[in-house]
Design an enzyme around this catalytic site. Structure first.
Site, PDB file in Angstrom:
ATOM      1  N   GLY A  58       3.023   2.057  10.609  1.00  0.00           N
ATOM      2  CA  GLY A  58       4.048   3.155  10.382  1.00  0.00           C
ATOM      3  C   GLY A  58       4.852   3.515  11.709  1.00  0.00           C
ATOM      4  O   GLY A  58       5.456   4.512  11.925  1.00  0.00           O
ATOM      5  N   LYS A  65       0.179   4.321  -0.090  1.00  0.00           N
ATOM      6  CA  LYS A  65      -0.419   5.226   0.549  1.00  0.00           C
ATOM      7  C   LYS A  65      -0.109   6.651  -0.391  1.00  0.00           C
ATOM      8  O   LYS A  65      -0.067   6.611  -1.664  1.00  0.00           O
ATOM      9  CB  LYS A  65       0.138   5.725   1.970  1.00  0.00           C
ATOM     10  CG  LYS A  65       0.171   4.403   2.726  1.00  0.00           C
ATOM     11  CD  LYS A  65       0.359   4.521   4.104  1.00  0.00           C
ATOM     12  CE  LYS A  65       0.016   3.101   4.968  1.00  0.00           C
ATOM     13  NZ  LYS A  65       0.238   3.150   6.487  1.00  0.00           N
ATOM     14  N   GLU A 117      -5.114  -4.758  10.436  1.00  0.00           N
ATOM     15  CA  GLU A 117      -3.946  -3.960  10.700  1.00  0.00           C
ATOM     16  C   GLU A 117      -4.069  -3.143  12.102  1.00  0.00           C
ATOM     17  O   GLU A 117      -4.844  -2.204  12.193  1.00  0.00           O
ATOM     18  CB  GLU A 117      -3.960  -2.693   9.652  1.00  0.00           C
ATOM     19  CG  GLU A 117      -3.638  -3.446   8.210  1.00  0.00           C
ATOM     20  CD  GLU A 117      -3.078  -2.387   7.402  1.00  0.00           C
ATOM     21  OE1 GLU A 117      -2.048  -2.892   6.777  1.00  0.00           O
ATOM     22  OE2 GLU A 117      -3.615  -1.290   7.162  1.00  0.00           O
ATOM     23  N   GLY A 171       5.314   1.261   4.371  1.00  0.00           N
ATOM     24  CA  GLY A 171       6.516   1.859   4.163  1.00  0.00           C
ATOM     25  C   GLY A 171       7.656   0.841   3.500  1.00  0.00           C
ATOM     26  O   GLY A 171       8.081   1.373   2.423  1.00  0.00           O
ATOM     27  N   ASN A 198       0.900  -1.219  -0.065  1.00  0.00           N
ATOM     28  CA  ASN A 198       0.099   0.131   0.056  1.00  0.00           C
ATOM     29  C   ASN A 198       0.849   1.404   0.055  1.00  0.00           C
ATOM     30  O   ASN A 198       1.504   1.321   0.901  1.00  0.00           O
ATOM     31  CB  ASN A 198      -0.918   0.012   1.452  1.00  0.00           C
ATOM     32  CG  ASN A 198      -1.579   1.179   1.403  1.00  0.00           C
ATOM     33  OD1 ASN A 198      -1.481   1.964   0.434  1.00  0.00           O
ATOM     34  ND2 ASN A 198      -2.202   1.668   2.551  1.00  0.00           N
ATOM     35  N   SER A 233       3.722  -2.312   9.834  1.00  0.00           N
ATOM     36  CA  SER A 233       5.351  -2.591  10.117  1.00  0.00           C
ATOM     37  C   SER A 233       5.759  -3.919   9.836  1.00  0.00           C
ATOM     38  O   SER A 233       6.893  -4.465  10.215  1.00  0.00           O
ATOM     39  CB  SER A 233       5.749  -2.126  11.721  1.00  0.00           C
ATOM     40  OG  SER A 233       5.289  -0.907  11.858  1.00  0.00           O
ATOM     41  N   GLU A 255      -6.325   4.850   7.913  1.00  0.00           N
ATOM     42  CA  GLU A 255      -6.436   6.378   7.747  1.00  0.00           C
ATOM     43  C   GLU A 255      -7.519   6.792   7.210  1.00  0.00           C
ATOM     44  O   GLU A 255      -7.675   7.909   7.396  1.00  0.00           O
ATOM     45  CB  GLU A 255      -4.973   6.414   6.908  1.00  0.00           C
ATOM     46  CG  GLU A 255      -3.712   5.900   7.596  1.00  0.00           C
ATOM     47  CD  GLU A 255      -2.491   5.569   6.855  1.00  0.00           C
ATOM     48  OE1 GLU A 255      -2.665   5.507   5.393  1.00  0.00           O
ATOM     49  OE2 GLU A 255      -1.703   4.842   7.505  1.00  0.00           O
ATOM     50  N   HIS A 311      -9.354   1.461   5.195  1.00  0.00           N
ATOM     51  CA  HIS A 311      -7.858   1.787   6.000  1.00  0.00           C
ATOM     52  C   HIS A 311      -8.073   2.425   7.031  1.00  0.00           C
ATOM     53  O   HIS A 311      -8.830   3.414   6.986  1.00  0.00           O
ATOM     54  CB  HIS A 311      -6.878   1.923   4.996  1.00  0.00           C
ATOM     55  CG  HIS A 311      -5.529   1.949   5.438  1.00  0.00           C
ATOM     56  ND1 HIS A 311      -4.987   2.963   6.370  1.00  0.00           N
ATOM     57  CD2 HIS A 311      -4.458   1.018   5.054  1.00  0.00           C
ATOM     58  CE1 HIS A 311      -3.875   2.360   6.471  1.00  0.00           C
ATOM     59  NE2 HIS A 311      -3.536   1.338   5.835  1.00  0.00           N
TER      60      HIS A 311
HETATM   61  P1  13P Z   1       3.287   0.245   7.588  1.00  0.00           P
HETATM   62  O1  13P Z   1       4.008  -1.027   6.705  1.00  0.00           O
HETATM   63  O2  13P Z   1       4.277   1.405   6.892  1.00  0.00           O
HETATM   64  O3  13P Z   1       3.395   0.196   8.921  1.00  0.00           O
HETATM   65  O4  13P Z   1       1.991   0.689   7.087  1.00  0.00           O
HETATM   66  C1  13P Z   1       0.996  -0.655   7.107  1.00  0.00           C
HETATM   67  C2  13P Z   1      -0.396  -0.284   6.390  1.00  0.00           C
HETATM   68  O5  13P Z   1      -0.953   0.623   6.791  1.00  0.00           O
HETATM   69  C3  13P Z   1      -0.432  -0.760   5.170  1.00  0.00           C
HETATM   70  O6  13P Z   1      -1.921  -0.573   4.889  1.00  0.00           O
END
Ligand code: 13P
Length: 250
Positions: free
Chosen positions: A173, A12, A167, A235, A10, A213, A97, A95
């Site tokens: 993150g 983002k 998640e 990430g 992802n 992560s 976010e 998600h």
């Molecule tokens: P990270 O892998 O950066 O922690 O993000 C996870 C995520 O939100 C994937 O949708």
């Protein structure tokens, strides 16, 4: 176990269309795998570039969001038909976010799941608890509510196509990965819920991912768990070393 592992990225709000082209050109080789499905969900504006760059490889392209109406006066939104026409095959929804910053509700997520399925897009439906909810001991109640509402009206035939991504918000993150045991406990809880709703066959077939992560160093331990069928990676999917997550078993 018949379920195929899915390594999903992802991106983002990262990468421009030209950066997308360059990065996927590098990733094609690194992400080769016969045993693992590979998916990159990219910003809407990057989908055409990503589809072009991934053509002929095993990398599939997805969107990061979608609106649940067919078309019309919804300034700024993208429709399922647009996503399909651009060549993407998956779409992330719910998600954390989107839920936190853009007020997406379980009901919205449910409408998106149904609409994506109608268009033969694979929904990657996210769920996850906050740190406070974990500390309050209501993780599984919260997740069950998110998943149950998200799946309202989805038939058993369609339910197997859905990918559920667990998640935990506190692990996104932050570099603070859930332990493989914590991740497995919730993914198993989700599978048990799917069994209650749809029976054994759907529960055994549906894919449940862990996200938060995930990196090349922890993917193998997470993906080895019985109820974890891959990862939704933020990430670490922005680098060519995402290929090490894809090839976690080598
Ligand atoms: P990270 O892998 O950066 O922690 O993000 C996870 C995520 O939100 C994937 O949708």
């Amino acid at each position: 176990m018949a379920r195929k592992i899915l390594a999903a990225g992802n991106w983002k709000m990262n990468k421009t269309p030209s950066q997308t082209k360059a990065l996927i050109a590098e990733m094609r080789e690194a992400c080769k795998s016969e045993t693992v499905d590979v998916l990159l969900c990219v910003p809407a504006i990057c989908i055409p570039a990503a589809v072009e760059a991934a053509a002929g490889s095993n990398i599939q392209i997805g969107a990061e969001n979608m609106y649940f109406e067919e078309s019309g006066a919804y300034t700024g939104e993208i429709s399922p038909e647009m996503i399909v026409d651009a060549g993407a095959t998956y779409v992330i929804m719910g998600h954390s976010e989107r839920r936190d910053y853009f007020g997406e509700s379980n009901e919205d997520v449910n409408k998106k799941v149904l609409k994506a399925l109608e268009h033969n897009l694979v929904p990657v439906m996210c769920c996850g608890e906050s740190l406070t909810q974990r500390e309050q001991g209501i993780t599984m109640d919260w997740i069950r509510q998110q998943v149950k509402i998200g799946m309202i009206g989805v038939s058993a035939e369609d339910a197997v196509k859905v990918v559920i991504a667990y998640e935990p918000i506190w692990a996104i993150g932050t570099g603070k990965t859930a332990t493989a045991e914590q991740a497995e406990e919730v993914c198993k809880g989700i599978r048990d819920l799917i069994r209650e709703l749809y029976g054994d066959a759907v529960a055994e077939e549906i894919r449940i991912l862990y996200g938060g992560s995930v990196n090349p160093g922890n993917a193998a331990e997470l993906f080895a768990k019985e109820d974890i069928d891959g990862g939704l990676v933020g990430g670490a999917s922005l680098k060519t070393s995402f290929g090490e997550i894809v090839n976690y078993n080598k």
